[in-house]
Design a protein around this motif. Structure first.
Motif, PDB file in Angstrom:
ATOM      1  N   SER A 119      -2.009  -2.642   2.215  1.00  0.00           N
ATOM      2  CA  SER A 119      -0.964  -1.917   1.486  1.00  0.00           C
ATOM      3  C   SER A 119      -0.216  -0.901   2.344  1.00  0.00           C
ATOM      4  CB  SER A 119      -1.550  -1.231   0.250  1.00  0.00           C
ATOM      5  OG  SER A 119      -2.542  -0.290   0.608  1.00  0.00           O
ATOM      6  N   VAL A 127       2.524  -0.071  -2.679  1.00  0.00           N
ATOM      7  CA  VAL A 127       2.211  -1.415  -3.157  1.00  0.00           C
ATOM      8  C   VAL A 127       1.289  -1.346  -4.370  1.00  0.00           C
ATOM      9  CG1 VAL A 127       1.147  -3.623  -2.514  1.00  0.00           C
ATOM     10  CG2 VAL A 127       2.503  -2.347  -0.843  1.00  0.00           C
ATOM     11  N   GLN A 176       1.601   5.547   0.802  1.00  0.00           N
ATOM     12  CA  GLN A 176       0.681   4.676   0.078  1.00  0.00           C
ATOM     13  C   GLN A 176      -0.632   5.415  -0.190  1.00  0.00           C
ATOM     14  OE1 GLN A 176       0.622   1.435  -1.339  1.00  0.00           O
ATOM     15  NE2 GLN A 176      -1.312   2.310  -2.024  1.00  0.00           N
TER      16      GLN A 176
END
Length: 398
Positions: free
Chosen positions: A33, A246, A215
């Protein structure tokens, strides 16, 4: 006018925490991610045709940068180069210059700030832009690096890049500390900060901004993650947060008042998870509050792991993925009140001999005695009052 992206704390190739209970396909998605979030940012920069990208420290998660992470970052910079987009980067406490790694050569569109405060002069869209900042020469920078930044004097746009901590904020490791006033004294048009993973706007005009990381990497990093899209012209600045993540981590609190049957639990949880799902993939901790005694009795008839398994199964085919990490419920207020009365009564029932016995056990712990008052000075009545007040305050906050 210049348009740029302000990002920080990419932590490419970060080792994620708390993945032991996830299915393999979700583990793979989460491990990738940070790379995907970085790719989302680069794609946005190209599609929006911004002028430059600023990345303020901790591009990599460790001082010994992996080949995979470096190659992915270099590929992103090359994509920017093909789109005629400049990049200015600095390294932070995680990826400081004192580490040991096999180096990749960065493309010519990338300016790297050195291990002392310096100024990069750029010419973009007929604007002269001065970017001031530095990279960490080593992991621990305790001195006030802000003192080394020059005061803006030349005509043009001045942007400060600083990977560090607001003085007094110990929610994160304190490095390169500064005060808000010390930043304002430099008379820059924009301050691009890094190091704190929580998105924050410390000052509006001029903007002093932490974008947070791009992230989430564990349950303590809640909510949407991304970067800022900034339009800067003279003393006028407009900025907008853009999501890049993500998968995100969320904690969701639900009202359990209507719960009477098992399908009430699943219906309430499903509704909450659909709201989360509408914003993309997520890992969620569910908490049910305001249960009646009837609802709480229903909940207690089944183990939390069975409720969790039921919810996971019912959500398995839904997209995008929302993984239920845990589901808990609070005891009814009535039960808390009864329990509180019992605890307070127990505190009153202990006589001095019982208190001395408990305190004697505590004072035998060598690692805590230095934090305690002298044993002989303790007044039992005073301690009882303090214990009661601490307990009641804790219950009020539930």
């Amino acid at each position: 006018m210049v348009r740029f992206l302000h990002a920080a704390d990419l932590h490419l190739d970060s080792p994620f925490k708390g993945l032991s209970n996830l299915p393999d396909h979700l583990v793979k998605m989460i491990r990738n991610s940070t790379f995907e979030a970085f790719n989302n940012m680069i794609t946005y920069a190209i599609e929006q045709q911004v002028d430059m990208v600023l990345i303020v420290g901790d591009i990599y998660d460790g001082e010994n940068r992996s080949l995979q992470a470096q190659k992915y970052f270099v590929d992103g910079m090359q994509r920017l180069q093909k789109a005629n987009i400049r990049a200015v980067i600095s390294y932070g406490n995680h990826d400081h210059l004192g580490g040991k790694w096999v180096r990749f050569n960065l493309p010519s569109n990338v300016d790297v700030l050195g291990n002392e405060v310096e100024t990069k002069k750029l010419h973009i869209n007929d604007e002269v832009i001065y970017i001031h900042g530095f990279s960490y020469p080593e992991r621990h920078i305790k001195q006030k690096m802000i003192d080394e930044y020059p005061v803006a004097q030349q005509n043009g746009l001045h942007i400060g890049m600083l990977h560090g901590s607001l003085a007094g904020d110990e929610s994160h490791d304190v490095y390169a500390p500064f005060t808000k006033q010390s930043l304002l004294n430099k008379k820059y048009h924009y301050w691009a900060l890094g190091h704190i993973h929580k998105r924050q706007i410390l000052h509006e005009t001029p903007p002093i901004i932490y974008p947070g990381n791009i992230q989430s990497r564990h349950r303590k990093e809640q909510g949407e993650k991304g970067f800022y899209d900034v339009h800067l012209q003279d003393d006028e600045c407009h900025y907008q947060f853009i999501r890049a993540d993500v998968v995100r981590y969320e904690q969701v609190v639900m009202d359990g008042t209507p719960i009477r049957y098992a399908n009430d639990v699943t219906a309430i949880c499903h509704k909450a998870l659909q709201t989360v799902r509408s914003q993309g993939a997520a890992i969620v901790e569910l908490r049910i509050t305001n249960l009646t005694e009837e609802g709480h009795a229903l909940w207690q008839q089944t183990s939390p792991m069975e409720w969790l398994a039921l919810l996971r199964e019912s959500e398995a085919d839904e997209t995008p993925m929302v993984w239920v990490a845990s589901v808990t419920c609070d005891a009814p207020k009535e039960a808390l009140t009864k329990a509180s009365e019992q605890v307070l009564a127990l505190i009153d029932d202990w006589d001095e001999e019982r208190w001395q016995e408990v305190l004697g056990e505590l004072y035998q712990q060598a690692n805590v005695t230095r934090f305690l008052p002298q044993y002989q000075t303790i007044q039992i009545d005073e301690m009882k009052a303090q214990v009661k007040e601490t307990f009641l305050q804790t219950m009020r906050n539930k």
